[in-house]
Design a protein around this motif. Structure first.
Motif: not given
Length: 123
Positions: A78, A82-84, A86
């Protein structure tokens, strides 16, 4: 940084460098360790810029001695997986904005290898 025989041990580099420094935010031990390194870099005439991005969420523990491995992996996913995309975009922009010459991190994070910093000398 070079060591001069006739000096007190450390002399400033002839080239000014900008270090982009990443330090994990969980626990004060990490910050305590890097403080001494950063102090020497600044004393040698270099600039140090700190990244504020959250990359390391730490471990999820059931108690003081037990790490919940599955919950830790889920939390890491999380936080950083997942925000890799960004994170990559954000950190690439930041590294370019501070004109970083070198990236330093007390831990290894694969995303740092993929971040492409566009330098004026590369154009």
């Amino acid at each position: 940084m070079r060591i001069e025989q006739e000096s007190d041990g450390v002399s400033a580099s002839t080239k000014h460098l900008v270090f982009a420094y990443y330090v994990t935010g969980h626990g004060f031990g990490h910050a305590t360790r890097v403080t001494e390194v950063v102090r020497h870099l600044i004393h040698a005439g270099h600039d140090v810029q700190w990244s504020l991005v959250l990359l390391d969420c730490g471990a999820v523990q059931a108690d003081a001695l037990t790490v919940d491995r599955l919950a830790s992996l889920a939390k890491y996913s999380e936080t950083a997986v997942k925000p890799r995309a960004q994170i990559l975009a954000q950190e690439t922009e930041w590294l370019n904005s501070v004109k970083a010459d070198l990236v330093v991190h007390e831990k290894f994070f694969p995303f740092l290898l993929e971040t492409k910093v566009k330098r004026e000398t590369d154009e």
